[in-house]
Write a protein that holds these residues in place. Sequence first.
Motif, PDB file in Angstrom:
ATOM      1  N   GLU A 203       0.841  -1.205   0.000  1.00 38.57           N
ATOM      2  CA  GLU A 203       0.000   0.000   0.000  1.00 38.57           C
ATOM      3  C   GLU A 203       0.874   1.251   0.000  1.00 38.57           C
ATOM      4  O   GLU A 203       0.581   2.223  -0.698  1.00 38.57           O
ATOM      5  N   ILE A 204       1.920   1.224   0.795  1.00 37.52           N
ATOM      6  CA  ILE A 204       2.861   2.354   0.851  1.00 37.52           C
ATOM      7  C   ILE A 204       3.457   2.598  -0.523  1.00 37.52           C
ATOM      8  O   ILE A 204       3.511   3.723  -1.011  1.00 37.52           O
ATOM      9  N   ARG A 205       3.908   1.507  -1.169  1.00 37.91           N
ATOM     10  CA  ARG A 205       4.520   1.637  -2.495  1.00 37.91           C
ATOM     11  C   ARG A 205       3.552   2.227  -3.507  1.00 37.91           C
ATOM     12  O   ARG A 205       3.907   3.104  -4.300  1.00 37.91           O
ATOM     13  N   MET A 206       2.313   1.777  -3.469  1.00 41.15           N
ATOM     14  CA  MET A 206       1.314   2.259  -4.428  1.00 41.15           C
ATOM     15  C   MET A 206       1.003   3.742  -4.217  1.00 41.15           C
ATOM     16  O   MET A 206       0.837   4.499  -5.172  1.00 41.15           O
ATOM     17  N   ILE A 207       0.947   4.164  -2.959  1.00 42.73           N
ATOM     18  CA  ILE A 207       0.725   5.588  -2.659  1.00 42.73           C
ATOM     19  C   ILE A 207       1.890   6.427  -3.182  1.00 42.73           C
ATOM     20  O   ILE A 207       1.698   7.464  -3.817  1.00 42.73           O
ATOM     21  N   LEU A 208       3.100   5.953  -2.939  1.00 40.31           N
ATOM     22  CA  LEU A 208       4.288   6.682  -3.398  1.00 40.31           C
ATOM     23  C   LEU A 208       4.338   6.731  -4.925  1.00 40.31           C
ATOM     24  O   LEU A 208       4.758   7.725  -5.514  1.00 40.31           O
ATOM     25  N   ASP A 209       3.906   5.653  -5.556  1.00 40.53           N
ATOM     26  CA  ASP A 209       3.919   5.569  -7.017  1.00 40.53           C
ATOM     27  C   ASP A 209       2.856   6.467  -7.640  1.00 40.53           C
ATOM     28  O   ASP A 209       3.040   7.014  -8.726  1.00 40.53           O
ATOM     29  N   GLY A 210       1.730   6.655  -6.917  1.00 35.25           N
ATOM     30  CA  GLY A 210       0.604   7.370  -7.496  1.00 35.25           C
ATOM     31  C   GLY A 210       0.616   8.877  -7.288  1.00 35.25           C
ATOM     32  O   GLY A 210      -0.007   9.612  -8.056  1.00 35.25           O
ATOM     33  N   ALA A 211       1.317   9.347  -6.256  1.00 33.82           N
ATOM     34  CA  ALA A 211       1.316  10.783  -5.966  1.00 33.82           C
ATOM     35  C   ALA A 211       2.274  11.524  -6.895  1.00 33.82           C
ATOM     36  O   ALA A 211       3.253  10.961  -7.384  1.00 33.82           O
ATOM     37  N   ARG A 212       2.002  12.808  -7.088  1.00 32.48           N
ATOM     38  CA  ARG A 212       2.743  13.577  -8.100  1.00 32.48           C
ATOM     39  C   ARG A 212       4.151  13.963  -7.673  1.00 32.48           C
ATOM     40  O   ARG A 212       5.091  13.852  -8.440  1.00 32.48           O
ATOM     41  N   ASP A 213       4.291  14.483  -6.459  1.00 34.69           N
ATOM     42  CA  ASP A 213       5.605  14.961  -6.033  1.00 34.69           C
ATOM     43  C   ASP A 213       5.868  14.526  -4.596  1.00 34.69           C
ATOM     44  O   ASP A 213       5.025  13.910  -3.945  1.00 34.69           O
ATOM     45  N   ILE A 214       7.050  14.856  -4.101  1.00 44.60           N
ATOM     46  CA  ILE A 214       7.499  14.361  -2.802  1.00 44.60           C
ATOM     47  C   ILE A 214       6.611  14.854  -1.650  1.00 44.60           C
ATOM     48  O   ILE A 214       6.371  14.132  -0.680  1.00 44.60           O
ATOM     49  N   VAL A 215       6.086  16.060  -1.770  1.00 49.97           N
ATOM     50  CA  VAL A 215       5.210  16.612  -0.728  1.00 49.97           C
ATOM     51  C   VAL A 215       3.887  15.852  -0.708  1.00 49.97           C
ATOM     52  O   VAL A 215       3.405  15.426   0.350  1.00 49.97           O
ATOM     53  N   GLU A 216       3.308  15.681  -1.876  1.00 53.07           N
ATOM     54  CA  GLU A 216       2.032  14.961  -1.979  1.00 53.07           C
ATOM     55  C   GLU A 216       2.193  13.514  -1.521  1.00 53.07           C
ATOM     56  O   GLU A 216       1.292  12.957  -0.882  1.00 53.07           O
ATOM     57  N   LYS A 217       3.322  12.900  -1.834  1.00 46.93           N
ATOM     58  CA  LYS A 217       3.578  11.511  -1.423  1.00 46.93           C
ATOM     59  C   LYS A 217       3.530  11.392   0.100  1.00 46.93           C
ATOM     60  O   LYS A 217       2.858  10.521   0.658  1.00 46.93           O
ATOM     61  N   ALA A 218       4.264  12.269   0.780  1.00 47.63           N
ATOM     62  CA  ALA A 218       4.342  12.211   2.244  1.00 47.63           C
ATOM     63  C   ALA A 218       2.986  12.503   2.877  1.00 47.63           C
ATOM     64  O   ALA A 218       2.552  11.796   3.800  1.00 47.63           O
ATOM     65  N   GLU A 219       2.321  13.534   2.394  1.00 49.22           N
ATOM     66  CA  GLU A 219       1.032  13.913   2.973  1.00 49.22           C
ATOM     67  C   GLU A 219      -0.030  12.849   2.732  1.00 49.22           C
ATOM     68  O   GLU A 219      -0.896  12.620   3.577  1.00 49.22           O
ATOM     69  N   GLU A 220       0.035  12.177   1.591  1.00 49.91           N
ATOM     70  CA  GLU A 220      -0.925  11.116   1.290  1.00 49.91           C
ATOM     71  C   GLU A 220      -0.683   9.892   2.177  1.00 49.91           C
ATOM     72  O   GLU A 220      -1.635   9.228   2.602  1.00 49.91           O
ATOM     73  N   LEU A 221       0.580   9.586   2.476  1.00 57.12           N
ATOM     74  CA  LEU A 221       0.879   8.485   3.400  1.00 57.12           C
ATOM     75  C   LEU A 221       0.251   8.751   4.769  1.00 57.12           C
ATOM     76  O   LEU A 221      -0.385   7.863   5.353  1.00 57.12           O
ATOM     77  N   VAL A 222       0.416   9.969   5.273  1.00 61.77           N
ATOM     78  CA  VAL A 222      -0.150  10.330   6.579  1.00 61.77           C
ATOM     79  C   VAL A 222      -1.675  10.287   6.534  1.00 61.77           C
ATOM     80  O   VAL A 222      -2.321   9.753   7.450  1.00 61.77           O
ATOM     81  N   ARG A 223      -2.250  10.836   5.473  1.00 65.72           N
ATOM     82  CA  ARG A 223      -3.709  10.859   5.349  1.00 65.72           C
ATOM     83  C   ARG A 223      -4.282   9.445   5.351  1.00 65.72           C
ATOM     84  O   ARG A 223      -5.269   9.148   6.034  1.00 65.72           O
ATOM     85  N   LYS A 224      -3.650   8.557   4.602  1.00 67.65           N
ATOM     86  CA  LYS A 224      -4.148   7.187   4.490  1.00 67.65           C
ATOM     87  C   LYS A 224      -3.980   6.425   5.805  1.00 67.65           C
ATOM     88  O   LYS A 224      -4.854   5.645   6.201  1.00 67.65           O
ATOM     89  N   ALA A 225      -2.863   6.661   6.499  1.00 70.47           N
ATOM     90  CA  ALA A 225      -2.647   6.008   7.801  1.00 70.47           C
ATOM     91  C   ALA A 225      -3.713   6.452   8.799  1.00 70.47           C
ATOM     92  O   ALA A 225      -4.238   5.644   9.575  1.00 70.47           O
ATOM     93  N   ASN A 226      -4.054   7.724   8.782  1.00 73.37           N
ATOM     94  CA  ASN A 226      -5.123   8.227   9.647  1.00 73.37           C
ATOM     95  C   ASN A 226      -6.482   7.664   9.241  1.00 73.37           C
ATOM     96  O   ASN A 226      -7.301   7.308  10.083  1.00 73.37           O
ATOM     97  N   GLU A 227      -6.692   7.568   7.938  1.00 71.98           N
ATOM     98  CA  GLU A 227      -7.961   7.021   7.433  1.00 71.98           C
ATOM     99  C   GLU A 227      -8.135   5.566   7.879  1.00 71.98           C
ATOM    100  O   GLU A 227      -9.247   5.110   8.151  1.00 71.98           O
ATOM    101  N   ASN A 228      -7.020   4.846   7.987  1.00 68.72           N
ATOM    102  CA  ASN A 228      -7.058   3.435   8.394  1.00 68.72           C
ATOM    103  C   ASN A 228      -7.128   3.250   9.908  1.00 68.72           C
ATOM    104  O   ASN A 228      -7.109   2.126  10.392  1.00 68.72           O
TER     105      ASN A 228
END
Length: 243
Positions: A203-228
């Motif tokens: 899941e981490i890999r897919m989030i990193l692969d799907g986000a546009r830039d390094i900021v979006e990648k990090a923020e999306e990881l945090v958002r998804k962890a909170n969502e879970n």
Amino acid sequence: MLKTFSVTNIGRRRKLNQDYVYTSEQPVGAMPNLFVVADGMGGHNAGDYASKLAVNTIVERIGSTDEKLPEKALAQAIADANTAVRECAGKAPELEGMGTTVVAAVCVGDELHVANVGDSRLYVVSGHKIRQITRDHSWVEEMVRSGGLGREEARNHPDKNIITRAVGAEDQVKADFFSVKLKEGDLILMCTDGLTNMLEDEEIRMILDGARDIVEKAEELVRKANENGGRDNISVILIEPLG
């Protein structure tokens, strides 16, 4: 040249953020850069105090030594951090028993040098593969290695947060060291278990692969962890080596 971004988040269940992160793309002492993630433990605000004290001690030690070998510099710094946490815990009853995980990294050219104590992690993501470089110092990880637990069983085990090594836990601390040859396009992820307990590696890999830039990648990881569930503090450092 490096491009980096870091974020730390309290999560959804905790009243205090006991994680602490440090990033420097610029030289720290003889090291060309320095990145540290720590996840503190202890009652009240002791974990918060331990992680901050350990990271600040590591940064100060590396900044004041002329040791040019990353493994030696990191080993000395982590040993000093262990002493600092132990001494501080001994002076204040409310800080007794505090400790912290530490994962630290230095990029020297195309070589990544990593030190680890506890269960905070460093990964290298290459294309469609994610590779955990560090090995958790945890009871369930030891059981998996000895064949006593399966990997999936370990992931959901009630004792998965019991760690077997921490900065401040004993008079002496033993860090593990890793060296990784980086390739063009690699992405380095450093994180606390507030991320990895909420998201599978893939899941981490897919989030990193799907986000546009390094900021979006990090923020999306945090958002998804909170969502879970966001059951713990979540900290992330992303490092993109640029040529």
